[in-house]
Write a protein that holds these residues in place. Structure first.
Motif, PDB file in Angstrom:
ATOM      1  N   ASP A 399       0.844  -1.198   0.000  1.00  0.00           N
ATOM      2  CA  ASP A 399       0.000   0.000   0.000  1.00  0.00           C
ATOM      3  C   ASP A 399       0.879   1.248   0.000  1.00  0.00           C
ATOM      4  O   ASP A 399       0.662   2.197  -0.769  1.00  0.00           O
ATOM      5  N   PHE A 400       1.877   1.239   0.879  1.00  0.00           N
ATOM      6  CA  PHE A 400       2.799   2.385   0.940  1.00  0.00           C
ATOM      7  C   PHE A 400       3.499   2.592  -0.399  1.00  0.00           C
ATOM      8  O   PHE A 400       3.587   3.720  -0.908  1.00  0.00           O
ATOM      9  N   ALA A 401       4.001   1.507  -0.990  1.00  0.00           N
ATOM     10  CA  ALA A 401       4.724   1.607  -2.258  1.00  0.00           C
ATOM     11  C   ALA A 401       3.831   2.154  -3.369  1.00  0.00           C
ATOM     12  O   ALA A 401       4.269   2.963  -4.198  1.00  0.00           O
ATOM     13  N   GLN A 402       2.581   1.704  -3.394  1.00  0.00           N
ATOM     14  CA  GLN A 402       1.654   2.185  -4.413  1.00  0.00           C
ATOM     15  C   GLN A 402       1.432   3.689  -4.287  1.00  0.00           C
ATOM     16  O   GLN A 402       1.495   4.427  -5.275  1.00  0.00           O
ATOM     17  N   ARG A 403       1.191   4.142  -3.064  1.00  0.00           N
ATOM     18  CA  ARG A 403       0.943   5.570  -2.851  1.00  0.00           C
ATOM     19  C   ARG A 403       2.215   6.390  -3.102  1.00  0.00           C
ATOM     20  O   ARG A 403       2.141   7.556  -3.511  1.00  0.00           O
ATOM     21  N   ASP A 408       5.714  13.409  -3.578  1.00  0.00           N
ATOM     22  CA  ASP A 408       6.916  14.249  -3.585  1.00  0.00           C
ATOM     23  C   ASP A 408       7.916  13.586  -2.648  1.00  0.00           C
ATOM     24  O   ASP A 408       7.582  13.246  -1.514  1.00  0.00           O
ATOM     25  N   TRP A 409       9.170  13.415  -3.138  1.00  0.00           N
ATOM     26  CA  TRP A 409      10.125  12.625  -2.346  1.00  0.00           C
ATOM     27  C   TRP A 409      10.904  13.530  -1.379  1.00  0.00           C
ATOM     28  O   TRP A 409      12.086  13.786  -1.532  1.00  0.00           O
ATOM     29  N   LEU A 417       2.748  10.531   4.319  1.00  0.00           N
ATOM     30  CA  LEU A 417       2.306   9.312   3.653  1.00  0.00           C
ATOM     31  C   LEU A 417       2.278   8.126   4.622  1.00  0.00           C
ATOM     32  O   LEU A 417       1.320   7.334   4.643  1.00  0.00           O
ATOM     33  N   ILE A 418       3.324   8.016   5.427  1.00  0.00           N
ATOM     34  CA  ILE A 418       3.375   6.935   6.427  1.00  0.00           C
ATOM     35  C   ILE A 418       2.198   7.058   7.392  1.00  0.00           C
ATOM     36  O   ILE A 418       1.518   6.068   7.706  1.00  0.00           O
TER      37      ILE A 418
END
Length: 468
Positions: A399-403, A408-409, A417-418
């Motif tokens: 889920d995290f990887a998809q989002r 923005d990194w 996001l987490i």
């Protein structure tokens, strides 16, 4: 003789290159350097290399490297005593001509017998003056084939006193001082004589040195007076003790100054710590090199021995690491990272320094920490993966990887996001943060996970997540 009060300040540091520069010598050099700088004077470096058997070019270079690392470059020198032999012989000849020195033909065995006889009488063991010329005295016949030493004709009455810059008034009865040998049978001069001629020729006004030299000082003063030379002011600083209260030695750890460079200490921190080890400015524990120069005086040099405290040094070093600009810190750590097989040029090393420096005590610790970002990636061991990368954890990571694909990194956006994944899935921070660490770094413990992800970079993080 004129007073030094009206003369420009000239100090010196005069190590013997029979080994590396040790901490006590570095502190003595620092005090001499700071005193000269405070008074806009001149700091002289002199290499006392007359011990030919024990002096080595490697030790000379180690001394020069240490002085350079500490930022205590001399204004004059280095001067080498072995290059001044003609000058020493010239002064010996002048003293012989003036009657302030004389030839002594007593053998070492005969001198030892004199000392034993003195001990037996309860007197201080010493040379008895057999060859000392005096009015009306008949000297013995010169032994055939025996080469003489040259002895200084020390005063036999009164006392030699000086007002020590550290210890106050010190006085020696001249009767306690026998006639010092100033040149050996082969003509080579002795240590105390070379020091005197050097200090005289180099115009040294103030001598700061270890208190193991106190007994040399009256002898040197008397030779200077015999030469009609101005006397320096002397200050003798007590030794440095180890944490156990014994004299600092190798068993207490690194005593070679350059070892501290190897171990990741900053020269700024070493200067601060060494200065505070035997000198004080009120209650100030942390100060810059410029403040040290501005504040330094001999009145606040300690009269008692100082104790080396590795924990205190680490605390000082950690302070300087925290205060240092990230880019400069990265420059100092890059070589250490490369030595470990890392590739500092491939990462945001200043950013990594910013993340790690608040908890680091040495540059070595920073280099170790930086390897998380620039070493070849090793996936977590099977046992660790099995423990933390459970089915629910893998679902949360997916889920995290998809989002994250469209995020923005930055550390801020990754943190948000987490938190969003945690909220949507009803998880607590460790339930996502630890699996994230294991999947992306192969470890369960790292600095803040959002900062680690930001510094590793989007492509790297998503690639590693996809591989689990």
């Amino acid at each position: 003789m004129t007073s030094n009060a009206s003369k420009p300040i000239r100090t010196r540091f005069a190590p013997s290159p029979t080994g590396f520069l040790h901490l006590g010598g570095a502190r003595t050099a620092l005090f001499s350097w700071a005193f000269a700088r405070h008074h806009q004077g001149t700091f002289v470096l002199r290499i006392e290399d007359t011990d030919v058997e024990r002096s080595t070019p490697e030790a000379v270079q180690a001394i020069l490297d240490s002085m350079d690392w500490l930022g205590m470059q001399p204004d004059e020198g280095p001067f080498y005593q072995m290059q001044r032999m003609d000058r020493y012989r010239e002064v010996v000849a002048q003293m012989l001509a003036a009657g302030t020195a004389y030839h002594c033909y007593s053998s070492p065995e005969e001198v030892e017998a004199m000392r034993e006889a003195a001990r037996a009488r309860g007197d201080k063991p010493r040379y008895d003056g057999t060859w000392r010329p005096e009015p009306g005295k008949t000297l013995p016949a010169i032994p055939e084939g025996r080469k003489p030493v040259v002895r200084f004709k020390n005063p036999q009455d009164g006392a030699t006193s000086w007002n020590d810059m550290v210890k106050g008034t010190i006085s020696f009865d001249n009767t306690e001082l026998d006639d010092l040998i100033i040149a050996r049978p082969d003509g080579t001069p002795t240590y105390n004589f070379c020091v005197v001629v050097d200090d005289w020729d180099m115009g040294i006004t103030h001598v700061l040195r270890g208190d193991d030299h106190v007994n040399n000082t009256p002898r040197q003063i008397n030779i200077l007076r015999a030469l009609g030379a101005d006397l320096p002011e002397y200050g003798h600083v007590p030794m440095i003790l180890g944490p156990d209260g014994e004299k600092l030695s190798k068993r207490h750890g690194a005593v070679n100054v350059m070892e501290y460079d190897n171990e990741g200490y900053l020269p700024e921190a070493m200067i601060n710590y060494l200065a505070r080890l035997g000198w004080s400015h009120g209650d100030d524990e942390l100060f810059t090199r410029e403040q040290l120069v501005s504040w330094f005086d001999t009145k606040h040099l300690s009269k008692s021995a100082s104790q080396w405290d590795p924990k205190k040094l680490n605390w000082v070093n950690a302070h300087y690491i925290k205060q240092m600009d990230n880019a400069e810190l990265a420059e100092r750590v890059a070589t250490r990272v490369a030595t470990r097989g890392g590739h500092p040029e491939k990462i945001d090393l200043p950013g990594v320094m910013g993340l790690l420096k608040d908890r680091a005590e040495t540059l070595e610790q920073l280099a170790d920490g930086a390897m998380l970002f620039c070493a070849e990636f090793k996936a977590a061991p099977a046992e660790l993966a099995e423990q933390h990368l459970t089915a629910p954890a893998r679902e949360a990571l997916a889920d995290f990887a998809q989002r994250a694909q469209d995020a923005d990194w930055t550390r801020e956006s990754l943190s948000a996001l987490i938190k969003a994944v945690l909220a949507d899935r009803g998880l607590k921070m460790p339930q996502l943060a630890i699996p994230l660490r294991v999947a992306v770094t192969g470890q369960t413990q790292t600095p803040a996970v959002d900062a680690v992800l930001a510094l590793l970079g989007k492509d790297t993080v998503l690639k590693r997540l996809a591989a689990i």
